[in-house]
Design a protein around this motif. Structure first.
Motif, PDB file in Angstrom:
ATOM      1  N   GLN A  61       0.818  -1.212   0.000  1.00  0.00           N
ATOM      2  CA  GLN A  61       0.000   0.000   0.000  1.00  0.00           C
ATOM      3  C   GLN A  61       0.854   1.265   0.000  1.00  0.00           C
ATOM      4  OE1 GLN A  61      -3.382   0.516  -0.469  1.00  0.00           O
ATOM      5  NE2 GLN A  61      -3.004  -1.581  -1.166  1.00  0.00           N
ATOM      6  N   VAL A  93       1.507   1.928  -3.574  1.00  0.00           N
ATOM      7  CA  VAL A  93       0.285   2.355  -4.272  1.00  0.00           C
ATOM      8  C   VAL A  93      -0.022   3.812  -3.974  1.00  0.00           C
ATOM      9  CG1 VAL A  93      -2.200   1.987  -4.453  1.00  0.00           C
ATOM     10  CG2 VAL A  93      -0.658   0.021  -4.337  1.00  0.00           C
ATOM     11  N   ARG A  94       0.075   4.203  -2.692  1.00  0.00           N
ATOM     12  CA  ARG A  94      -0.224   5.590  -2.315  1.00  0.00           C
ATOM     13  C   ARG A  94       0.776   6.566  -2.931  1.00  0.00           C
ATOM     14  NH1 ARG A  94      -1.198   3.126   2.790  1.00  0.00           N
ATOM     15  NH2 ARG A  94       0.902   3.743   3.475  1.00  0.00           N
ATOM     16  N   ALA A  97       0.308   7.021  -6.661  1.00  0.00           N
ATOM     17  CA  ALA A  97      -0.920   7.759  -6.981  1.00  0.00           C
ATOM     18  C   ALA A  97      -0.685   9.264  -6.965  1.00  0.00           C
ATOM     19  CB  ALA A  97      -2.019   7.396  -5.990  1.00  0.00           C
ATOM     20  N   GLU A  98       0.299   9.723  -6.195  1.00  0.00           N
ATOM     21  CA  GLU A  98       0.584  11.152  -6.115  1.00  0.00           C
ATOM     22  C   GLU A  98       1.146  11.708  -7.423  1.00  0.00           C
ATOM     23  OE1 GLU A  98       3.277  11.730  -2.907  1.00  0.00           O
ATOM     24  OE2 GLU A  98       1.780  11.411  -1.341  1.00  0.00           O
ATOM     25  N   ALA A 128       1.130   9.810 -10.585  1.00  0.00           N
ATOM     26  CA  ALA A 128       0.726   9.088 -11.795  1.00  0.00           C
ATOM     27  C   ALA A 128       0.023  10.008 -12.784  1.00  0.00           C
ATOM     28  CB  ALA A 128      -0.199   7.932 -11.421  1.00  0.00           C
ATOM     29  N   ASP A 136      -2.567  10.913 -15.874  1.00  0.00           N
ATOM     30  CA  ASP A 136      -3.903  10.400 -16.189  1.00  0.00           C
ATOM     31  C   ASP A 136      -3.804   9.197 -17.118  1.00  0.00           C
ATOM     32  OD1 ASP A 136      -5.003  12.392 -14.665  1.00  0.00           O
ATOM     33  OD2 ASP A 136      -5.433  13.720 -16.365  1.00  0.00           O
ATOM     34  N   VAL A 163       0.368   0.299 -12.063  1.00  0.00           N
ATOM     35  CA  VAL A 163       0.089  -0.457 -10.835  1.00  0.00           C
ATOM     36  C   VAL A 163      -0.856  -1.615 -11.120  1.00  0.00           C
ATOM     37  CG1 VAL A 163      -0.997  -0.342  -8.561  1.00  0.00           C
ATOM     38  CG2 VAL A 163       0.577   1.451  -9.260  1.00  0.00           C
ATOM     39  N   GLU A 164      -1.890  -1.363 -11.927  1.00  0.00           N
ATOM     40  CA  GLU A 164      -2.843  -2.428 -12.241  1.00  0.00           C
ATOM     41  C   GLU A 164      -2.189  -3.569 -13.011  1.00  0.00           C
ATOM     42  OE1 GLU A 164      -3.353   0.780 -12.638  1.00  0.00           O
ATOM     43  OE2 GLU A 164      -4.925   1.134 -11.124  1.00  0.00           O
TER      44      GLU A 164
END
Length: 304
Positions: A7, A10-11, A14-15, A17, A19, A24-25
């Motif tokens: 996690q 992931v967090r 996300a900051e 990434a 659009d 990650v997926e």
């Protein structure tokens, strides 16, 4: 085995990434493919791990322990591969897979590395010893860049950062720090004293215990430029402790002086790059919604 990213990773991703980014997926499938192609035996995913890559502890077909690292393109993993290959294990983790195998190039963004001891960093040492070992490791990395280098320069990287800093909306006191940091950058770039291959994001937690050598650097974001730029990130190590100390400002100034003297770096140039890098990190933390981190970094910058 299911390769679920920690996690923390992931967090952090996300900051930054863009659009539509699906790295990650797609990571579990990419990890399975990288493991299968190299015939690796998986031990475990390193947790909590880093903020820019997934690290899986593995064994090679002959039983040798190793670490498999996967990072998204925006964190420049191929530049990391090139830097590690150039250092050849001197002061840094060793690449196990640095060139094409059977005519097939390594998967982009996938690095197979020697296994270090991720739970033991220089930061675990008593403070004086930690600074000594960290500085010694960094000195070994400062070598001439390879011919035809593919690495970013300090001017290029900080130029992108400067654009973002100018475009950020901030309170007056932060804007004053931004102006001071940008002015320092312009002055420093006017006459750089040397050109070396730099780690780029060096700090105590980036130096891990090894078997081949006591301490080895990991996770470079390599850049080419002057040594003071590389040392600047180390100055603010353990910034939380500095801010909590009533003598934090004086300790910071002594740290700049001692690190500059121990590594033969000009003290004022180190102070200038430390200011720029702290303000840049603080403004970026504000932009992505980490106000506590921003507060620490900008208070630290104000001492310089």
């Amino acid at each position: 085995m299911a390769f679920e990213p920690p996690q923390r990773l992931v967090r952090a991703l996300a900051e930054s990434a863009p659009d539509g980014d699906a790295w990650v997926e797609e990571l579990p499938e990419a990890t399975e493919r990288a493991v299968a192609e190299r015939e690796l035996t998986v031990e475990r995913v390193q947790v909590p791990g880093g903020r820019s890559s997934l690290v899986v502890l593995v064994r090679l077909a002959d039983g040798t322990p190793a670490a498999l690292k996967l990072a998204p393109p925006r964190y420049r993993p191929e530049a990391e591969r090139a830097a590690l290959a150039h250092w050849g294990g001197l002061g840094a983790v060793q690449l196990i897979e640095s060139a094409a195998t059977d005519g097939v190039p390594p998967m982009e963004g996938v690095l197979l590395l020697e296994r270090l001891h991720p739970e033991v960093s220089v930061r675990s040492l008593p403070e004086a010893k930690a600074w000594l070992e960290a500085a010694g490791t960094l000195r070994r990395l400062w070598v001439a860049p390879p011919e035809g280098t593919v690495f970013e320069t300090v001017a290029e990287r900080t130029g992108r950062q400067a654009v973002a800093m100018r475009g950020a909306s901030a309170p007056a006191e932060v804007a004053a720090l931004v102006d001071a940091a940008l002015a320092a950058r312009e002055e420093l770039l006017a006459a750089p004293p040397e050109v070396r291959l730099l780690h780029g994001t060096f700090r105590q937690s980036k130096v891990l215990a090894g078997d081949r050598a006591p301490w080895l650097a990991v996770g470079p974001d390599p850049v080419v430029g002057e040594c003071a730029f590389d040392l600047a990130r180390l100055v603010r190590d353990r910034v939380e402790d500095l801010i909590a100390s009533p003598s934090g400002a004086a300790t910071t100034r002594r740290r700049v002086k001692r690190l500059a003297e121990s590594l033969d770096v000009d003290q004022e140039r180190l102070r200038g790059w430390t200011l720029f890098r702290a303000v840049e990190s603080g403004v970026r933390a504000l932009r992505v919604g980490r106000p506590r981190d921003a507060e620490l970094l900008l208070e630290f910058a104000g001492w310089l």
